[in-house]
Design a protein around this motif. Structure first.
Motif, PDB file in Angstrom:
ATOM      1  N   CYS A  20     -76.388 -53.205  27.593  1.00 23.40           N
ATOM      2  CA  CYS A  20     -75.668 -53.480  28.729  1.00 23.40           C
ATOM      3  C   CYS A  20     -74.929 -54.919  28.712  1.00 23.40           C
ATOM      4  O   CYS A  20     -74.772 -55.557  29.579  1.00 23.40           O
ATOM      5  N   ASP A  21     -74.485 -54.854  27.296  1.00 23.90           N
ATOM      6  CA  ASP A  21     -73.631 -55.744  27.515  1.00 23.90           C
ATOM      7  C   ASP A  21     -72.018 -55.384  27.637  1.00 23.90           C
ATOM      8  O   ASP A  21     -71.131 -56.609  27.034  1.00 23.90           O
ATOM      9  N   HIS A  22     -71.189 -54.490  28.057  1.00 18.20           N
ATOM     10  CA  HIS A  22     -70.953 -54.265  28.542  1.00 18.20           C
ATOM     11  C   HIS A  22     -69.366 -54.103  27.780  1.00 18.20           C
ATOM     12  O   HIS A  22     -68.282 -55.462  27.163  1.00 18.20           O
ATOM     13  N   PRO A  23     -69.288 -53.875  26.425  1.00 16.27           N
ATOM     14  CA  PRO A  23     -68.538 -54.349  25.205  1.00 16.27           C
ATOM     15  C   PRO A  23     -67.538 -53.212  25.380  1.00 16.27           C
ATOM     16  O   PRO A  23     -66.727 -52.814  25.637  1.00 16.27           O
ATOM     17  N   SER A  24     -66.914 -54.057  24.753  1.00 13.57           N
ATOM     18  CA  SER A  24     -64.891 -53.894  24.331  1.00 13.57           C
ATOM     19  C   SER A  24     -64.544 -51.785  22.988  1.00 13.57           C
ATOM     20  O   SER A  24     -65.781 -52.265  22.633  1.00 13.57           O
ATOM     21  N   ALA A  25     -63.848 -51.386  23.356  1.00 16.93           N
ATOM     22  CA  ALA A  25     -63.822 -50.188  22.096  1.00 16.93           C
ATOM     23  C   ALA A  25     -64.180 -51.126  21.196  1.00 16.93           C
ATOM     24  O   ALA A  25     -64.358 -50.459  19.987  1.00 16.93           O
ATOM     25  N   HIS A  77     -70.232 -57.327  38.884  1.00 11.26           N
ATOM     26  CA  HIS A  77     -70.986 -57.958  37.969  1.00 11.26           C
ATOM     27  C   HIS A  77     -69.725 -59.343  38.230  1.00 11.26           C
ATOM     28  O   HIS A  77     -69.352 -60.012  38.992  1.00 11.26           O
ATOM     29  N   ILE A  78     -71.661 -60.681  36.958  1.00 11.25           N
ATOM     30  CA  ILE A  78     -71.090 -61.352  37.215  1.00 11.25           C
ATOM     31  C   ILE A  78     -70.253 -61.454  36.008  1.00 11.25           C
ATOM     32  O   ILE A  78     -71.569 -61.552  34.835  1.00 11.25           O
ATOM     33  N   ILE A  79     -69.250 -62.609  35.562  1.00 11.45           N
ATOM     34  CA  ILE A  79     -68.495 -62.279  34.444  1.00 11.45           C
ATOM     35  C   ILE A  79     -68.299 -63.502  33.873  1.00 11.45           C
ATOM     36  O   ILE A  79     -67.515 -64.882  35.092  1.00 11.45           O
ATOM     37  N   GLU A  81     -66.515 -66.879  32.487  1.00 18.32           N
ATOM     38  CA  GLU A  81     -64.440 -66.819  32.739  1.00 18.32           C
ATOM     39  C   GLU A  81     -64.704 -67.450  31.504  1.00 18.32           C
ATOM     40  O   GLU A  81     -63.323 -67.680  29.731  1.00 18.32           O
ATOM     41  N   LYS A  82     -65.805 -67.979  30.498  1.00 17.20           N
ATOM     42  CA  LYS A  82     -65.048 -69.049  28.554  1.00 17.20           C
ATOM     43  C   LYS A  82     -65.813 -67.698  27.667  1.00 17.20           C
ATOM     44  O   LYS A  82     -64.846 -67.737  26.869  1.00 17.20           O
ATOM     45  N   CYS A  83     -66.354 -67.625  27.630  1.00 17.52           N
ATOM     46  CA  CYS A  83     -66.875 -66.102  26.485  1.00 17.52           C
ATOM     47  C   CYS A  83     -67.016 -65.286  27.139  1.00 17.52           C
ATOM     48  O   CYS A  83     -66.999 -64.478  26.034  1.00 17.52           O
ATOM     49  N   HIS A  84     -66.437 -65.293  28.890  1.00 17.15           N
ATOM     50  CA  HIS A  84     -66.492 -62.993  28.779  1.00 17.15           C
ATOM     51  C   HIS A  84     -68.028 -62.580  29.176  1.00 17.15           C
ATOM     52  O   HIS A  84     -67.429 -61.252  28.520  1.00 17.15           O
ATOM     53  N   ALA A  85     -68.541 -63.027  28.712  1.00 14.39           N
ATOM     54  CA  ALA A  85     -70.024 -62.446  28.892  1.00 14.39           C
ATOM     55  C   ALA A  85     -69.632 -61.343  30.236  1.00 14.39           C
ATOM     56  O   ALA A  85     -69.420 -62.154  31.299  1.00 14.39           O
ATOM     57  N   ILE A  86     -70.921 -60.189  29.766  1.00  9.94           N
ATOM     58  CA  ILE A  86     -70.344 -59.794  31.632  1.00  9.94           C
ATOM     59  C   ILE A  86     -72.008 -59.076  32.106  1.00  9.94           C
ATOM     60  O   ILE A  86     -72.339 -58.660  31.117  1.00  9.94           O
ATOM     61  N   CYS A  87     -72.234 -59.804  32.936  1.00 12.57           N
ATOM     62  CA  CYS A  87     -73.898 -59.110  33.307  1.00 12.57           C
ATOM     63  C   CYS A  87     -73.891 -58.606  34.924  1.00 12.57           C
ATOM     64  O   CYS A  87     -72.979 -58.342  35.318  1.00 12.57           O
ATOM     65  N   ASP A  88     -74.429 -56.909  35.121  1.00  8.15           N
ATOM     66  CA  ASP A  88     -75.164 -56.706  36.202  1.00  8.15           C
ATOM     67  C   ASP A  88     -75.432 -57.408  36.950  1.00  8.15           C
ATOM     68  O   ASP A  88     -76.823 -58.006  36.680  1.00  8.15           O
ATOM     69  N   THR A  89     -75.760 -57.205  38.370  1.00  8.19           N
ATOM     70  CA  THR A  89     -75.380 -57.506  39.464  1.00  8.19           C
ATOM     71  C   THR A  89     -75.786 -56.936  40.549  1.00  8.19           C
ATOM     72  O   THR A  89     -74.799 -56.296  40.961  1.00  8.19           O
ATOM     73  N   GLU A  90     -76.430 -57.169  42.062  1.00  8.74           N
ATOM     74  CA  GLU A  90     -76.477 -56.018  42.835  1.00  8.74           C
ATOM     75  C   GLU A  90     -75.866 -57.342  43.635  1.00  8.74           C
ATOM     76  O   GLU A  90     -76.332 -58.483  44.064  1.00  8.74           O
ATOM     77  N   PHE A  91     -74.961 -56.403  44.494  1.00 10.50           N
ATOM     78  CA  PHE A  91     -74.614 -56.879  45.265  1.00 10.50           C
ATOM     79  C   PHE A  91     -74.829 -56.310  46.780  1.00 10.50           C
ATOM     80  O   PHE A  91     -75.152 -55.770  46.977  1.00 10.50           O
ATOM     81  N   PRO A  92     -75.108 -57.681  47.965  1.00 11.23           N
ATOM     82  CA  PRO A  92     -76.604 -57.428  49.054  1.00 11.23           C
ATOM     83  C   PRO A  92     -76.109 -56.391  50.098  1.00 11.23           C
ATOM     84  O   PRO A  92     -74.352 -56.227  49.859  1.00 11.23           O
ATOM     85  N   LEU A  93     -77.081 -54.889  49.994  1.00 10.28           N
ATOM     86  CA  LEU A  93     -76.517 -54.222  50.510  1.00 10.28           C
ATOM     87  C   LEU A  93     -76.488 -54.390  52.004  1.00 10.28           C
ATOM     88  O   LEU A  93     -75.142 -54.119  52.944  1.00 10.28           O
ATOM     89  N   ARG A 110     -67.767 -49.497  45.607  1.00  7.54           N
ATOM     90  CA  ARG A 110     -67.324 -51.555  45.590  1.00  7.54           C
ATOM     91  C   ARG A 110     -67.881 -51.300  44.212  1.00  7.54           C
ATOM     92  O   ARG A 110     -68.098 -51.249  43.243  1.00  7.54           O
ATOM     93  N   HIS A 111     -66.634 -52.427  44.323  1.00  7.33           N
ATOM     94  CA  HIS A 111     -66.856 -53.222  42.689  1.00  7.33           C
ATOM     95  C   HIS A 111     -66.498 -54.409  42.865  1.00  7.33           C
ATOM     96  O   HIS A 111     -65.362 -54.868  43.195  1.00  7.33           O
ATOM     97  N   VAL A 112     -67.969 -55.261  43.319  1.00  7.08           N
ATOM     98  CA  VAL A 112     -67.623 -57.061  43.077  1.00  7.08           C
ATOM     99  C   VAL A 112     -67.425 -57.690  42.018  1.00  7.08           C
ATOM    100  O   VAL A 112     -68.349 -57.172  41.197  1.00  7.08           O
ATOM    101  N   GLU A 113     -67.117 -58.855  41.658  1.00  2.00           N
ATOM    102  CA  GLU A 113     -67.013 -59.084  40.316  1.00  2.00           C
ATOM    103  C   GLU A 113     -66.519 -60.740  40.889  1.00  2.00           C
ATOM    104  O   GLU A 113     -66.128 -61.053  41.579  1.00  2.00           O
ATOM    105  N   PHE A 114     -67.746 -61.337  40.749  1.00  4.48           N
ATOM    106  CA  PHE A 114     -67.771 -63.175  40.700  1.00  4.48           C
ATOM    107  C   PHE A 114     -67.077 -63.442  39.917  1.00  4.48           C
ATOM    108  O   PHE A 114     -67.958 -63.215  38.575  1.00  4.48           O
ATOM    109  N   TYR A 115     -67.262 -64.545  39.269  1.00  2.00           N
ATOM    110  CA  TYR A 115     -66.773 -65.639  37.879  1.00  2.00           C
ATOM    111  C   TYR A 115     -67.803 -66.679  38.325  1.00  2.00           C
ATOM    112  O   TYR A 115     -67.585 -67.508  38.681  1.00  2.00           O
TER     113      TYR A 115
END
Ligand SMILES: [Zn+2]
Ligand SMILES: [Zn+2]
Length: 128
Positions: A20-25, A77-79, A81-93, A110-115
């Motif tokens: 669940c770390d959203h890896p690069s190729a 996703h919550i991303i 900005e420094k180490c580019h970790a990406i976590c899954d998160t819920e956007f409230p319905l 929907r695809h919301v990104e928080f930084y």
């Protein structure tokens, strides 16, 4: 040749879905390389890129990299900005239904990104 591709695809997708770390190729390839010496980096990249175009995986562009997510259903996703970790998160319905009501639109996807800064990077920033 075709058969081998299918097997490799399976290996790539199950590896992507298992994490669940959203890896690069590149990251995914490096982790798979040891157990799959026949796998090439180009194959991993092509399989993921094709799957993203078909909507089978999500592609997230972070920094200068494409990162991949096996979960395509509505999540955000919550991303960091420094180490580019990406976590899954819920956007409230509730926020989605408010938006529909205000705009008159019906939201299909929907695809919301928080930084921000992840806990690790915040700790470093506080110490440094
Ligand atoms: Zn971070
Ligand atoms: Zn995700």
């Amino acid at each position: 040749m075709k058969k081998r591709n299918t097997v490799q695809k399976k290996v790539i997708f199950s590896a992507l879905n298992a994490r669940c770390d959203h890896p690069s190729a590149t990251k995914l390839y490096e982790d798979l390389r040891e157990d799959n010496p026949n796998l090439s980096k180009a194959t991993v990249y092509r399989v993921l890129k094709d799957a993203a175009e078909e909507g089978a995986v999500l592609r997230i562009h972070v920094g200068s990299e494409d990162r991949f997510d096996g979960t395509v259903s509505g999540h955000s996703h919550i991303i960091c900005e420094k180490c580019h970790a990406i976590c899954d998160t819920e956007f409230p319905l509730k926020a989605v239904s408010d938006l529909e009501e205000k705009s008159g639109y019906r939201v299909r996807s929907r695809h919301v990104e928080f930084y921000g800064l992840c806990p690790e990077c915040r700790k470093e920033a506080a110490e440094g």
